[in-house]
Design a protein around this motif. Structure first.
Motif, short mmCIF file in Angstrom:
data_model
loop_
_atom_site.label_atom_id
_atom_site.label_comp_id
_atom_site.label_asym_id
_atom_site.label_seq_id
_atom_site.Cartn_x
_atom_site.Cartn_y
_atom_site.Cartn_z
N ASP A 467 0.83 -1.21 0.00
CA ASP A 467 0.00 0.00 0.00
C ASP A 467 0.86 1.26 0.00
OD1 ASP A 467 -1.77 -2.08 0.51
OD2 ASP A 467 -3.10 -0.82 1.69
N TYR A 468 1.96 1.22 0.72
CA TYR A 468 2.88 2.36 0.73
C TYR A 468 3.48 2.58 -0.65
CZ TYR A 468 2.89 2.29 5.89
OH TYR A 468 2.53 2.35 7.21
N MET A 469 3.85 1.48 -1.31
CA MET A 469 4.47 1.59 -2.63
C MET A 469 3.48 2.07 -3.69
SD MET A 469 7.59 1.12 -2.19
CE MET A 469 7.98 1.29 -3.94
N GLN A 470 2.20 1.76 -3.52
CA GLN A 470 1.20 2.28 -4.44
C GLN A 470 1.16 3.81 -4.37
OE1 GLN A 470 -2.59 0.43 -3.73
NE2 GLN A 470 -1.87 -1.63 -4.30
N LEU A 471 1.27 4.35 -3.14
CA LEU A 471 1.31 5.80 -2.99
C LEU A 471 2.59 6.37 -3.58
CD1 LEU A 471 -0.12 6.26 0.63
CD2 LEU A 471 -1.30 6.52 -1.54
N ALA A 472 3.69 5.64 -3.43
CA ALA A 472 4.95 6.10 -4.01
C ALA A 472 4.85 6.19 -5.54
CB ALA A 472 6.08 5.15 -3.61
N GLU A 473 4.20 5.22 -6.15
CA GLU A 473 4.02 5.25 -7.60
C GLU A 473 3.14 6.42 -8.02
OE1 GLU A 473 5.58 3.62 -9.72
OE2 GLU A 473 6.44 1.92 -8.62
N ARG A 474 2.19 6.76 -7.18
CA ARG A 474 1.33 7.92 -7.48
C ARG A 474 2.15 9.20 -7.51
NH1 ARG A 474 -3.25 8.96 -3.64
NH2 ARG A 474 -3.17 10.88 -4.85
N ILE A 475 3.06 9.32 -6.55
CA ILE A 475 3.90 10.52 -6.53
C ILE A 475 4.78 10.57 -7.77
CG2 ILE A 475 5.76 11.69 -5.28
CD1 ILE A 475 4.66 10.56 -2.69
N ARG A 476 5.32 9.41 -8.16
CA ARG A 476 6.25 9.38 -9.29
C ARG A 476 5.55 9.69 -10.61
NH1 ARG A 476 10.91 4.89 -9.90
NH2 ARG A 476 9.18 3.41 -10.14
N LYS A 477 4.25 9.48 -10.69
CA LYS A 477 3.53 9.85 -11.92
C LYS A 477 3.64 11.34 -12.19
CE LYS A 477 0.09 6.13 -11.98
NZ LYS A 477 -1.36 5.79 -11.86
N HIS A 478 3.70 12.14 -11.11
CA HIS A 478 3.81 13.59 -11.26
C HIS A 478 5.26 14.06 -11.22
CE1 HIS A 478 -0.54 14.44 -10.94
NE2 HIS A 478 -0.57 13.40 -10.13
N PHE A 479 6.14 13.27 -10.62
CA PHE A 479 7.56 13.61 -10.52
C PHE A 479 8.37 12.41 -11.02
CE2 PHE A 479 5.15 15.73 -7.19
CZ PHE A 479 5.48 17.06 -7.40
N PRO A 480 8.43 12.24 -12.35
CA PRO A 480 9.03 11.02 -12.92
C PRO A 480 10.51 10.84 -12.62
CG PRO A 480 8.57 12.64 -14.62
CD PRO A 480 7.93 13.15 -13.38
N HIS A 481 11.18 11.90 -12.17
CA HIS A 481 12.60 11.79 -11.83
C HIS A 481 12.81 11.28 -10.41
CE1 HIS A 481 11.03 15.61 -10.56
NE2 HIS A 481 12.11 15.94 -9.90
N LEU A 482 11.73 10.93 -9.71
CA LEU A 482 11.82 10.40 -8.35
C LEU A 482 12.15 8.91 -8.40
CD1 LEU A 482 11.40 10.66 -5.26
CD2 LEU A 482 8.96 10.22 -5.66
N ASN A 483 13.31 8.53 -7.86
CA ASN A 483 13.72 7.13 -7.84
C ASN A 483 14.23 6.66 -6.48
OD1 ASN A 483 13.41 6.55 -10.72
ND2 ASN A 483 15.10 7.96 -11.02
N ASN A 484 14.39 7.57 -5.52
CA ASN A 484 15.07 7.25 -4.27
C ASN A 484 14.11 7.26 -3.09
OD1 ASN A 484 17.70 7.39 -5.65
ND2 ASN A 484 17.30 9.59 -5.72
N ILE A 485 14.20 6.24 -2.25
CA ILE A 485 13.35 6.12 -1.07
C ILE A 485 14.22 5.88 0.15
CG2 ILE A 485 11.60 4.73 0.10
CD1 ILE A 485 10.33 4.11 -2.55
N TRP A 486 14.05 6.75 1.16
CA TRP A 486 14.64 6.50 2.47
C TRP A 486 13.60 5.74 3.30
CZ3 TRP A 486 19.42 7.00 4.56
CH2 TRP A 486 19.53 6.79 5.94
N LEU A 487 13.90 4.50 3.61
CA LEU A 487 12.93 3.60 4.22
C LEU A 487 13.22 3.44 5.71
CD1 LEU A 487 10.55 1.63 3.92
CD2 LEU A 487 12.22 -0.14 3.28
N SER A 488 12.20 3.70 6.51
CA SER A 488 12.30 3.52 7.97
C SER A 488 11.25 2.51 8.40
CB SER A 488 12.05 4.86 8.67
OG SER A 488 11.90 4.69 10.06
N THR A 489 11.68 1.46 9.05
CA THR A 489 10.76 0.42 9.52
C THR A 489 11.45 -0.45 10.55
OG1 THR A 489 9.35 -1.43 8.82
CG2 THR A 489 11.43 -1.16 7.67
N PHE A 506 16.46 1.99 -2.74
CA PHE A 506 16.10 2.02 -1.33
C PHE A 506 17.33 2.24 -0.46
CE2 PHE A 506 11.65 0.86 -1.39
CZ PHE A 506 11.49 0.18 -2.59
N TYR A 507 17.19 3.14 0.50
CA TYR A 507 18.25 3.40 1.48
C TYR A 507 17.64 3.24 2.87
CZ TYR A 507 20.16 5.85 -2.63
OH TYR A 507 20.59 6.18 -3.88
N TYR A 508 18.43 2.69 3.78
CA TYR A 508 17.94 2.52 5.16
C TYR A 508 19.12 2.29 6.09
CZ TYR A 508 18.04 -2.11 2.96
OH TYR A 508 18.40 -3.21 2.22
#
Length: 584
Positions: A467-489, A506-508
């Motif tokens: 579900d989190y990644m679905q939201l990430a893909e939504r953001i990337r539709k508007h900002f296609p140069h977005l490729n980096n995720i700082w993941l906290s879990t 992914f960075y963590y």
């Protein structure tokens, strides 16, 4: 001198030629060119053999064939040339692979050198930007911060100068004020004092009013002056001395939320909040007076004079009887956790920008808007400046996550300096003063994502990583140069699932995570007090600085990250939540 310049030019040309040959389009062109030669040779050989034949007994290629070698010789020559060209192509590809391998070796070597110097910085107090780096002739690490210099600058900005009524806040960033002060322009000095007295805002507030919660700059200024009175020994000055919550079930987020409530009480009752024992700083890496203190991680909430005055009054029985000093136990849990938000600035929460989205809908109004606004202001103040220890923690985290990438970037754009260059290297004025305020490099744009699962299911609806990644893909539709995720879990299964998304970087932090079900208290106990405090704070600050954020509003931790971003110039970046907070 002429010979030296010639060698420099030759070295630069050689480097440029190697860079050009290393590009993928260049490789394609070479291979295509050589393949074309082979095909042409084979075609000519076939054509020559065919030339001795007659088509329909009338058309002859004898004239053409007389000008070229015999077919047998031509065929052998063409095959030989083709074999030679193929070997040459293989040699070039092998050479490129060797070059790539050598380049990766250089990257690893530079990363290791930075690691060694970073270790010296954290253990011996030496700086990657000073003599230690110059001695080893190592290029500047763009992803690392000069923690000692930052500490000195921030200490200067967090105190009054001599007998001045105001701290040295100006419109100048970094250490630029030092350069201007060195010119000793009386008119400039007078203008600076006028700016400060008329309302210059705190330097820890980033961005304009439109990029933050309403009145953030004014509120931060007023809180600082409330917490830093001119005379802490004034008989009318009252104090609220409070330990941080220390029950096992209280995470860092809950501790912060509780202190936000105590700061609200202090503001309403015109008391100076003095924080006392902080259990998460009760470990060996917090040295000296910072042991068991909030100041191990962030600047203290009040001046040292006010702290000493408060502790002195606590020993006086009359001070307790007169209500000059109070402690956390003088207030009920309801007053601390759900008490009245300060109304000193009216109701600025009534016109907060609706930038939080849940299930595709922006949240404009809800029942706890005042608390959301105030906690954001309180956390911003409490975390306004990082200690040198926290700065070093962030350096380590960035180096582990981005160090290899930073080394590759530096080597591809900057030639490694020679010993002569290092000896003559001096910083220019623009480097020392103007660029001193630049933040450490990180790969941008960066999306921060806090995936809260585990025992949080007893408080809110927990959703999967998908579900989190679905939201990430939504953001990337508007900002296609977005490729980096700082993941906290805290969950290892989330880290494992990142392999399902190869088109994201992914960075963590590298820390042991939960496998299976256990309570957060048990998990933190397994990490130890120091680790269980350090890595969440690093994640918190990285999330605050990221370009985008995805979390769960049902989590207090996400709630506070959102507040920190909304008072740090990120309000217009928006916030996508995977669930509804229990207050909505």
């Amino acid at each position: 001198m002429e010979t030296l310049n010639q060698k420099s030019i030759e070295r630069a040309v050689s480097q440029r030629a190697i860079q050009m040959s290393s590009s993928f389009p260049c490789q394609i062109c070479v291979v295509g060119f050589l393949s074309g030669i082979c095909l042409t040779s084979l075609f000519l050989a076939a054509l020559t053999s065919f030339g001795s034949l007659e088509i329909g007994g009338k058309i002859s290629f004898s004239a053409f064939s007389s000008q070229v070698p015999s077919s047998n010789y031509s065929s052998k020559l063409s095959n030989g040339e083709c074999i030679f060209k193929q070997k040459e192509t293989q040699r070039l590809i092998h050479s490129q692979e060797s070059w790539n391998h050598a380049s990766e070796n250089k990257t690893s070597q530079l990363y290791s050198l930075w690691s060694d110097l970073l270790s010296e910085t954290t253990e011996k107090g030496r700086q990657l930007f000073g003599k230690s780096r110059e001695k080893h002739n190592v290029p500047l690490a763009p992803h690392l911060e000069n923690c000692k210099m930052s500490m000195e600058i921030n200490s200067h900005l967090d105190s009054r100068i001599q007998n001045e009524n105001f701290p040295p806040w100006t419109n100048w960033k970094g250490v630029l004020g030092n350069f201007l002060s060195s010119t000793f322009d009386e008119q400039l000095t007078s203008h600076r004092r006028q700016m400060i007295s008329e309302g210059t805002y705190p330097p820890w507030v980033i961005g304009s009013d439109e990029e933050n919660y309403p009145l953030t700059r004014k509120v931060q200024r007023d809180i600082w002056f409330h917490q830093h009175p001119l005379n802490c020994s004034d008989p009318n000055t009252k104090f609220l001395v409070a330990d941080w919550e220390r029950l096992p079930g209280f995470g860092i987020g809950a501790q912060l939320a509780g202190m936000c409530g105590l700061l609200a009480i202090a503001m309403n009752e015109k008391r100076i909040l003095v924080t006392n024992y902080y259990n998460r700083a009760d470990h060996d890496s917090c040295k000296g007076t910072s042991r068991s203190s909030w100041s191990c991680y962030f600047f203290p909430e009040t001046s040292q004079e006010c702290k000493e005055r408060a502790f002195e009054l606590m020993k006086n029985k009359e001070s307790w009887e007169d209500g000059i000093v109070r402690v956390k136990e003088n207030y009920t849990s309801k007053e601390i956790w759900a008490g009245r938000v300060p109304r000193l600035w009216g109701n600025p929460w009534s016109f907060m920008q609706p930038t939080t989205e849940i299930n595709g809908t922006l949240i404009g109004q809800h029942r706890k808007m005042d608390r959301r606004w105030w906690r954001a202001q309180a956390v911003r103040y409490l975390m306004r400046f990082r200690s040198e220890y926290t700065c070093n923690l962030l350096n380590i985290a960035r180096h582990e996550a981005f160090g290899q990438e930073a080394a590759r970037l530096v080597l591809s754009t900057t030639p490694v300096p020679s010993n002569e260059d290092a000896d003559e290297r001096t910083l220019s004025d623009i480097e020392k003063f103007v660029w001193s305020n630049h933040k450490p490099w990180i790969p941008r744009p960066l999306l921060s994502m806090h995936v809260r699962m585990g025992d949080k299911a007893c408080e809110m609806k927990v959703v999967g990583f998908e579900d989190y990644m679905q939201l990430a893909e939504r953001i990337r539709k508007h900002f296609p140069h977005l490729n980096n995720i700082w993941l906290s879990t805290e969950m290892q299964e989330v880290i494992d699932k990142t392999k399902m998304y190869p088109n994201w970087n992914f960075y963590y932090t590298k820390v042991k995570r939960q496998v299976g079900n256990m309570t957060m208290a048990t998990y933190e106990a397994s990490l130890g007090r120091e680790t269980s405090t350090n890595y969440p704070l690093v994640n918190f600050l990285m999330a605050s600085d990221a370009d985008f954020f995805i979390g769960a509003l049902g989590s207090t931790w996400c709630f506070l990250i959102d507040g920190m971003r909304n008072t740090g110039g990120k309000v217009m970046s928006g916030y996508l939540s995977v669930n509804k907070d229990r207050f909505w």
